[in-house]
Design an enzyme around this catalytic site. Structure first.
Site, short mmCIF file in Angstrom:
data_model
loop_
_atom_site.label_atom_id
_atom_site.label_comp_id
_atom_site.label_asym_id
_atom_site.label_seq_id
_atom_site.Cartn_x
_atom_site.Cartn_y
_atom_site.Cartn_z
N ARG A 189 0.87 -1.18 0.00
CA ARG A 189 0.00 0.00 0.00
C ARG A 189 0.91 1.23 0.00
O ARG A 189 1.99 1.21 0.62
CB ARG A 189 -0.90 0.04 1.24
CG ARG A 189 -2.07 -0.91 1.22
CD ARG A 189 -3.10 -0.54 0.16
NE ARG A 189 -4.26 -1.43 0.13
CZ ARG A 189 -4.44 -2.40 -0.77
NH1 ARG A 189 -3.54 -2.62 -1.71
NH2 ARG A 189 -5.53 -3.14 -0.74
N GLU A 218 -3.84 7.83 -4.81
CA GLU A 218 -4.13 7.09 -6.04
C GLU A 218 -5.43 7.63 -6.61
O GLU A 218 -6.40 7.71 -5.85
CB GLU A 218 -4.25 5.59 -5.76
CG GLU A 218 -2.93 4.98 -5.36
CD GLU A 218 -3.02 3.47 -5.08
OE1 GLU A 218 -4.09 2.88 -5.30
OE2 GLU A 218 -2.01 2.91 -4.65
N HIS A 237 -1.62 0.59 -9.76
CA HIS A 237 -2.24 -0.38 -8.83
C HIS A 237 -2.93 -1.52 -9.62
O HIS A 237 -4.14 -1.71 -9.52
CB HIS A 237 -3.24 0.33 -7.91
CG HIS A 237 -3.52 -0.46 -6.65
ND1 HIS A 237 -3.79 0.14 -5.45
CD2 HIS A 237 -3.56 -1.79 -6.41
CE1 HIS A 237 -4.00 -0.79 -4.52
NE2 HIS A 237 -3.86 -1.97 -5.09
#
Ligand code: NDP
Length: 272
Positions: A189, A218, A237
């Protein structure tokens, strides 16, 4: 809580109305959901552990190689006409052969990464976590403290869960503990990293390169200083973005939701 577009936080849960019974997240991480708010409202939360392990480990290895062997830089150089005559050191980077790889968090994904790296003939796999793991024997990984892992690894791969202990774990001090010339890869993360410290470490040559599948926030704004660094590869991601994996994740999510509606145990419910 991670700053991303899909956050279900304390402010979002009340907006959902009083009839919300269940949330199914198509992910193994659930840091984007405010579990305390869900518990208060008796909202069950389902997730998809295990089924995205292989896809994410595969992406981690791809990202490691893209970073170390400078694949993105190389491909951009071809497109922009910078590919000149052969030169001994142009676009060189370190190989995995005989290297030491340090894995921060040898859980499902960390172990699957180690399995995939062994055939590259790395010389040592180190790992750190809260306690040694029996599963480490399968990949001959050695349990060490984080200080040792950082001091001895040529490649540091972060695959731990995000917890209060791992939030901002990688800061200026931790990057300074890494070998000069080492590579940092994060598929966990974004919040594991103090991003400004990573930018400084890359700019000042404290570490050689970084590969990130996760970052903060993000999506990463296009003016992020990370994106101006050729030594940094940022992916959007996409750890679990293998087509077959997303299909399995969506079925599992549907089963979680249906089970909750039918007052049955969910195939995978987050404990709160
Ligand atoms: P697991 O629960 O199997 O593994 C998590 C690991 O984190 C455990 O081995 C745990 O070690 C370790 N850990 C916890 N605290 C620490 C610490 N302080 N220091 C080092 N290690 C620690 O989860 P998965 O392997 O399935 O997933 C790991 C994470 O990967 C997820 O939580 C998610 O954030 C991320 N992820 C990212 C994806 C992507 O698309 N990029 C896709 C899927 C997941 P111990 O058992 O010793 O506590």
């Amino acid at each position: 809580m991670q700053n991303c577009q899909c956050c279900v936080d304390e402010s979002a849960v009340p907006r959902t109305g009083p009839n919300l019974k269940v949330i199914g997240t198509m992910s193994v991480g659930y840091d984007h959901i405010d579990l305390a708010a869900c518990k208060k409202r008796n909202i069950a939360v389902g997730y998809t552990p295990g089924v995205l392990t292989d896809a994410t480990a595969e992406l981690a290895v791809a990202l490691l190689l893209a970073t170390s062997r400078r694949l993105i830089e190389g491909a951009s150089a071809v497109k922009s006409g910078q590919w000149g005559s052969w030169s001994p050191l142009w676009m060189c980077g370190p190989g995995l052969l005989n290297s030491t790889v340090g894995i921060v968090g040898l859980g499902r994904i960390g172990l699957a990464i180690a399995r995939r790296l062994r055939p590259f003939n790395v010389s040592r796999v180190l790992y750190t976590g809260r306690q040694p793991k029996d599963s480490a024997k399968e990949v001959s990984a050695e349990f060490v403290g984080l200080d040792t892992l950082l001091a001895e690894s040529d490649f540091v791969v972060v695959s731990c869960a995000i917890t209060p202990e791992t939030t901002a774990l990688f800061d200026r001090k931790r990057f300074a503990q890494m070998k000069r010339g080492a590579m940092f890869v994060n598929i966990s993360r974004g919040a594991v990293v103090v991003q400004e410290d990573l930018v400084d470490a890359l700019k000042n040559g404290v570490i050689r390169a970084a590969g990130l599948d996760v970052c903060t926030p993000e999506p990463l704004p296009v003016d992020s200083p990370l994106l101006a660094l050729p030594s940094c590869v940022v992916l959007p991601h996409i750890g679990s973005a293998a087509e077959e994996t997303r299909a399995v994740m969506s079925v599992m999510t549907a089963k979680n939701i249906l089970a909750a509606f039918n007052n049955q145990p969910m195939p995978a419910q987050v404990k709160s």
